[in-house]
Design a protein around this motif. Structure first.
Motif, PDB file in Angstrom:
ATOM      1  N   ARG A 122     -40.659   7.356  34.502  1.00 34.31           N
ATOM      2  CA  ARG A 122     -39.871   7.225  33.264  1.00 34.31           C
ATOM      3  C   ARG A 122     -39.341   5.800  33.107  1.00 34.31           C
ATOM      4  NH1 ARG A 122     -37.910  12.214  35.107  1.00 34.31           N
ATOM      5  NH2 ARG A 122     -36.057  11.192  35.964  1.00 34.31           N
ATOM      6  N   GLN A 123     -38.672   5.309  34.138  1.00 37.74           N
ATOM      7  CA  GLN A 123     -38.079   3.986  34.038  1.00 37.74           C
ATOM      8  C   GLN A 123     -39.136   2.893  34.079  1.00 37.74           C
ATOM      9  OE1 GLN A 123     -34.908   3.579  36.910  1.00 37.74           O
ATOM     10  NE2 GLN A 123     -33.585   4.943  35.753  1.00 37.74           N
ATOM     11  N   GLY A 124     -40.221   3.153  34.789  1.00 32.93           N
ATOM     12  CA  GLY A 124     -41.308   2.174  34.822  1.00 32.93           C
ATOM     13  C   GLY A 124     -41.920   1.963  33.465  1.00 32.93           C
ATOM     14  N   TYR A 125     -42.127   3.048  32.733  1.00 28.27           N
ATOM     15  CA  TYR A 125     -42.669   2.910  31.382  1.00 28.27           C
ATOM     16  C   TYR A 125     -41.739   2.106  30.494  1.00 28.27           C
ATOM     17  CZ  TYR A 125     -47.108   5.244  30.572  1.00 28.27           C
ATOM     18  OH  TYR A 125     -48.443   5.536  30.508  1.00 28.27           O
ATOM     19  N   HIS A 126     -40.452   2.381  30.590  1.00 27.04           N
ATOM     20  CA  HIS A 126     -39.513   1.637  29.751  1.00 27.04           C
ATOM     21  C   HIS A 126     -39.511   0.157  30.108  1.00 27.04           C
ATOM     22  CE1 HIS A 126     -37.551   4.571  27.166  1.00 27.04           C
ATOM     23  NE2 HIS A 126     -37.643   5.441  28.156  1.00 27.04           N
ATOM     24  N   TYR A 127     -39.588  -0.145  31.388  1.00 24.45           N
ATOM     25  CA  TYR A 127     -39.569  -1.546  31.819  1.00 24.45           C
ATOM     26  C   TYR A 127     -40.837  -2.270  31.400  1.00 24.45           C
ATOM     27  CZ  TYR A 127     -39.115  -5.642  34.842  1.00 24.45           C
ATOM     28  OH  TYR A 127     -39.039  -6.923  35.313  1.00 24.45           O
ATOM     29  N   TYR A 128     -41.991  -1.693  31.717  1.00 26.62           N
ATOM     30  CA  TYR A 128     -43.261  -2.385  31.499  1.00 26.62           C
ATOM     31  C   TYR A 128     -43.811  -2.258  30.086  1.00 26.62           C
ATOM     32  CZ  TYR A 128     -43.663  -3.383  36.472  1.00 26.62           C
ATOM     33  OH  TYR A 128     -43.463  -3.868  37.743  1.00 26.62           O
ATOM     34  N   TRP A 129     -43.438  -1.228  29.364  1.00 23.82           N
ATOM     35  CA  TRP A 129     -43.958  -1.036  28.012  1.00 23.82           C
ATOM     36  C   TRP A 129     -42.968  -1.418  26.937  1.00 23.82           C
ATOM     37  CZ3 TRP A 129     -47.972   2.690  26.069  1.00 23.82           C
ATOM     38  CH2 TRP A 129     -48.986   2.895  27.008  1.00 23.82           C
TER      39      TRP A 129
END
Length: 371
Positions: free
Chosen positions: A264-271
């Motif tokens: 979840r947080q990875g998507y927000h950070y990278y996308w």
């Protein structure tokens, strides 16, 4: 983030396979669960002359202040791009300790690796962070090859380059790896004795996760995925299309429904908040042949220099550092530090957690590198 930028920066899922992604996208979280995710103001790489996408990033070089030096060098015939950060008042006639910073899986030098490199330069170190071969702005084809051999060689070559940078004392080199870069840093430090100290943050054991699945959830499909990777390599060898794994394009609702904080947080950070066109999470399916037979903890007893391993106490990747740390029996000068309350991606950018990490990192490198 502007829509045009979002669609330009299509990323792969942070998990281990499209199969896992398909099974993960079930259910919709409550509003309270969605609201619990951290937020950050979206950054646009086009607003920074160095395309840096982290808060407080340099926008220009000024005399007497921390400066950034875009650099390039060759690695086995490939062009590697890097950023070297020098401290305020940098004088090439002086002698400085230097630190190689290895970026996370799918990341580039303009994201969290650059953030920490800049902070280390602010504390008096020279720091270099580079895009991995076949990734980001560095050369290599096909794109997005992601193998341990390449990533480890990236670190060795960065040490070659920074050792010859004006003002660097080659006998005072440190190594700092974040996420996947942390796992590869452990591997590089086993044999590269130029590094006098090693630190990791949110260490991600790429081999274990690609082999067993995140939190060991895909052990039952190891043989199936190896067969797919072997077939992909055979297709490449015949001149066929290069196959990729892990590619996905999710809506905000689908992101919120993912089962782990990392995703979840990875998507927000990278996308969303820290997107960069060089950063892509897809990798060639044939890379799995190398990744799945490798492990970041293999023979790390060969590390005989001071070791600092840091991870968030609330991170769902914490188990990887907990597994690795006791295996590093070759050094008695070691510490495992848990950043209170932090989750994996939050250690990349949340100011309070970054400061806590630096509060351990800077004294560690100052002591071990004689800075």
């Amino acid at each position: 983030m502007p829509e045009t930028l979002f669609h330009h920066n299509r990323r792969r899922f942070l998990g281990t396979s499209a199969l896992f992604l398909a099974t993960a996208l079930t259910g919709v979280p409550s509003m309270s669960e969605a609201a619990s995710e951290p937020t950050a103001k979206p950054l646009d790489y086009r607003d920074n002359p160095f395309t840096l996408v982290y808060d407080g990033a340099l926008t220009k070089n000024e005399p007497g202040k921390v400066n950034i030096h875009p650099s390039s060098y060759k690695l086995h015939g490939l062009d590697i791009v890097a950023n070297v950060y020098t401290p305020a008042g940098y004088d090439p006639a002086r002698s400085y300790a230097a630190i190689v910073v290895a970026h996370p899986n799918g990341g580039v030098k303009e994201q969290t690796a650059g953030l920490y490199a800049q902070h280390l330069a602010e504390r008096g170190f020279i720091a270099i962070t580079m895009d991995a071969a076949y990734q980001g702005g560095s050369g290599g084809a096909p794109r997005s090859v992601d193998t341990p051999t390449n990533r480890i060689e990236d670190i060795h070559r960065a040490a070659d380059f920074i050792s010859g940078f004006p003002g660097v004392d080659p006998y005072r080199l440190g190594l700092y790896g974040i996420c996947g870069g942390g796992g590869y840093s452990l591997a590089a430090a086993k044999t590269d004795k130029r590094f006098k100290a090693v630190a990791t943050l949110s260490m991600f054991n790429s081999g274990r996760v690609r082999r067993n699945g995140f939190q060991d959830t895909q052990i039952a499909t190891i043989k199936e995925r190896l067969t797919q990777a072997s077939a992909a390599r055979a297709q490449e060898a015949k001149g066929g299309a290069v196959l990729y794994s892990g590619d996905a394009d999710l809506t905000d609702a689908q992101i919120a429904a993912l089962p782990f904080d990392l995703y979840r947080q990875g998507y927000h950070y990278y996308w969303r908040t820290n997107a960069h066109p060089g950063s892509t999470f897809k990798y060639t399916t044939s890379s799995l042949m190398d990744l799945m037979r490798w492990d970041a903890t293999d023979q790390i007893a060969l590390i005989d220099v001071p070791l600092l391993m840091m991870a968030g106490s609330a991170a769902d990747t914490l188990y990887m550092t907990e597994d690795a740390f006791p295996k590093a029996t070759g050094t008695s000068d070691k510490e495992f530090f848990k950043i209170p309350g932090a989750r994996h991606i939050e250690t990349y950018w949340v100011p309070a957690y970054v400061e806590i990490a630096l509060g351990k990192l800077v004294p560690f490198f100052s002591r071990t590198l004689g800075a």
